[in-house]
Design an enzyme around this catalytic site. Structure first.
Site, PDB file in Angstrom:
ATOM      1  N   ASP A  33     -75.956  68.376 -42.448  1.00  0.00           N
ATOM      2  CA  ASP A  33     -74.647  68.920 -42.108  1.00  0.00           C
ATOM      3  C   ASP A  33     -74.674  69.711 -40.793  1.00  0.00           C
ATOM      4  OD1 ASP A  33     -71.998  69.379 -42.480  1.00  0.00           O
ATOM      5  OD2 ASP A  33     -72.233  70.851 -44.078  1.00  0.00           O
ATOM      6  N   TRP A  38     -72.152  71.592 -34.127  1.00  0.00           N
ATOM      7  CA  TRP A  38     -73.142  71.610 -33.040  1.00  0.00           C
ATOM      8  C   TRP A  38     -72.492  71.073 -31.764  1.00  0.00           C
ATOM      9  CZ3 TRP A  38     -75.267  68.048 -29.708  1.00  0.00           C
ATOM     10  CH2 TRP A  38     -76.478  68.393 -29.072  1.00  0.00           C
ATOM     11  N   ARG A  46     -67.551  65.014 -31.226  1.00  0.00           N
ATOM     12  CA  ARG A  46     -68.305  65.098 -32.486  1.00  0.00           C
ATOM     13  C   ARG A  46     -69.411  64.041 -32.574  1.00  0.00           C
ATOM     14  NH1 ARG A  46     -66.479  67.631 -36.849  1.00  0.00           N
ATOM     15  NH2 ARG A  46     -67.310  65.995 -38.173  1.00  0.00           N
ATOM     16  N   ASN A  81     -66.541  60.349 -46.894  1.00  0.00           N
ATOM     17  CA  ASN A  81     -66.507  60.369 -45.421  1.00  0.00           C
ATOM     18  C   ASN A  81     -65.571  59.322 -44.807  1.00  0.00           C
ATOM     19  OD1 ASN A  81     -69.972  61.417 -45.032  1.00  0.00           O
ATOM     20  ND2 ASN A  81     -68.114  62.624 -44.945  1.00  0.00           N
TER      21      ASN A  81
HETATM   22  C1  FPP Z   1     -72.254  65.955 -41.544  1.00  0.00           C
HETATM   23  O1  FPP Z   1     -71.970  66.765 -40.421  1.00  0.00           O
HETATM   24  C2  FPP Z   1     -72.882  64.728 -41.094  1.00  0.00           C
HETATM   25  C3  FPP Z   1     -72.469  63.484 -41.387  1.00  0.00           C
HETATM   26  C4  FPP Z   1     -71.294  63.207 -42.241  1.00  0.00           C
HETATM   27  C5  FPP Z   1     -73.158  62.302 -40.844  1.00  0.00           C
HETATM   28  C6  FPP Z   1     -74.652  62.415 -40.735  1.00  0.00           C
HETATM   29  C7  FPP Z   1     -75.102  61.332 -39.847  1.00  0.00           C
HETATM   30  C8  FPP Z   1     -76.136  61.397 -38.980  1.00  0.00           C
HETATM   31  C9  FPP Z   1     -77.065  62.540 -38.888  1.00  0.00           C
HETATM   32  C10 FPP Z   1     -76.388  60.294 -38.033  1.00  0.00           C
HETATM   33  C11 FPP Z   1     -76.170  58.894 -38.518  1.00  0.00           C
HETATM   34  C12 FPP Z   1     -77.152  58.472 -39.518  1.00  0.00           C
HETATM   35  C13 FPP Z   1     -78.055  57.493 -39.373  1.00  0.00           C
HETATM   36  C14 FPP Z   1     -78.929  57.175 -40.510  1.00  0.00           C
HETATM   37  C15 FPP Z   1     -78.245  56.738 -38.149  1.00  0.00           C
HETATM   38  P1  FPP Z   1     -70.454  66.994 -40.055  1.00  0.00           P
HETATM   39  O2  FPP Z   1     -70.009  65.914 -39.173  1.00  0.00           O
HETATM   40  O3  FPP Z   1     -69.647  67.157 -41.296  1.00  0.00           O
HETATM   41  O4  FPP Z   1     -70.544  68.363 -39.281  1.00  0.00           O
HETATM   42  P2  FPP Z   1     -69.489  69.541 -39.335  1.00  0.00           P
HETATM   43  O5  FPP Z   1     -69.421  70.004 -40.772  1.00  0.00           O
HETATM   44  O6  FPP Z   1     -70.094  70.565 -38.428  1.00  0.00           O
HETATM   45  O7  FPP Z   1     -68.198  69.010 -38.827  1.00  0.00           O
END
Ligand code: FPP
Length: 255
Positions: A33, A38, A46, A81
């Protein structure tokens, strides 16, 4: 033992890392997360946060392997998601394909099993193709298993297991009186794997978000305020060190 001292900016630094190699979590699961935050902090889109998150995956899988972790489950895309803007969803799917193509050789050389959990039949065909090929080519590897949780939801997984059980009972493949925890576990995506010992969630959020709901019954949780793209090997060591100092009783009492 870890020896902490205050380094620059009063940040904790690890002087020496002495993880007990006899008590390394067999299965670590991570809710990756904080990619969006970030990116926002840096005035970036994003998707750049997700891209940076992929770099962290690269480092953390290597470190887990080095430490002797046997299973690493990464929550990459949940059943919820899909609610995100279309552009972000397609960028994530594109990143997944790129990651599998680019990293395959190195992961395979490192003996990693590239597995996935979740209902991948809803993912774009190219993602399905790459995931299936990666698994087929690495399924006999003997190193760490990386479970990419994709279109994964704990509730969905449990429902899927219930439906699988109903079907097998109807088809006389399963005795309705013989359904216990162990039989049920065999209908989950994590069939044959140990439950996660340690679940890590960076970024400051402290919730389970539909992740491994059945399997987390006795997992230890570790939270950190660091966003996933900044999550370092040292943060992983801290989580493991903390885990090693917990008193796990599994509902019993200490002998
Ligand atoms: C949550 O952070 C992250 C995700 C929903 C996606 C995670 C994906 C990756 C790390 C990269 C893709 C994966 C692979 C296997 C290539 P968020 O977007 O919810 O962050 P936030 O809460 O700060 O908005």
């Amino acid at each position: 033992m870890f020896k902490f001292f205050k380094g620059k900016n009063n940040k904790l630094k690890t002087a020496s890392i002495d993880i007990d190699f006899n008590n390394v979590p067999k299965h670590i699961a991570i809710i990756m997360d904080g990619n969006g935050r970030w990116a926002k902090e840096r005035n970036l889109p994003r998707t750049m946060g997700h891209k940076a998150g992929v770099e962290t995956i690269r480092r953390i899988i290597k470190e887990c392997d080095k430490l002797g972790v046997k299973y690493l489950t990464l929550y990459a895309f949940s059943t919820e998601n899909w609610k995100r803007p279309k552009d972000e969803v397609s960028a994530l799917m594109k990143l997944l394909v790129e990651y599998l193509k680019k990293e395959f050789d190195e992961l395979n050389r490192s003996n990693v099993v590239i597995n996935n959990i979740g209902d991948i039949s809803k993912l774009p065909l190219e993602c399905q193709k790459e995931l299936k090929a990666a698994y087929e080519k690495t399924k006999h590897n003997t190193g760490i298993t990386m479970n990419l949780a994709l279109n994964y939801g704990g509730r969905d997984e449990i429902l899927n297991a219930v439906n699988g059980i109903i079907k097998d009972v109807k088809d006389s493949k399963l005795d309705i009186n013989k359904i216990d925890e162990s039989v049920f576990s065999n209908y989950l995506f994590t069939k044959g794997m140990p439950d996660p010992d340690l679940i890590i969630r960076p970024s400051g959020e402290q919730r389970i978000s539909n992740f491994l709901l059945w399997q987390c019954a006795y997992s230890e949780f570790w939270y950190s305020n660091i966003n996933w793209p900044d999550f370092s090997e040292q943060d992983l060591h801290k989580a493991i060190y903390d885990f090693q100092n917990r008193d796990r009783r599994f509902g019993g009492i200490k002998k």
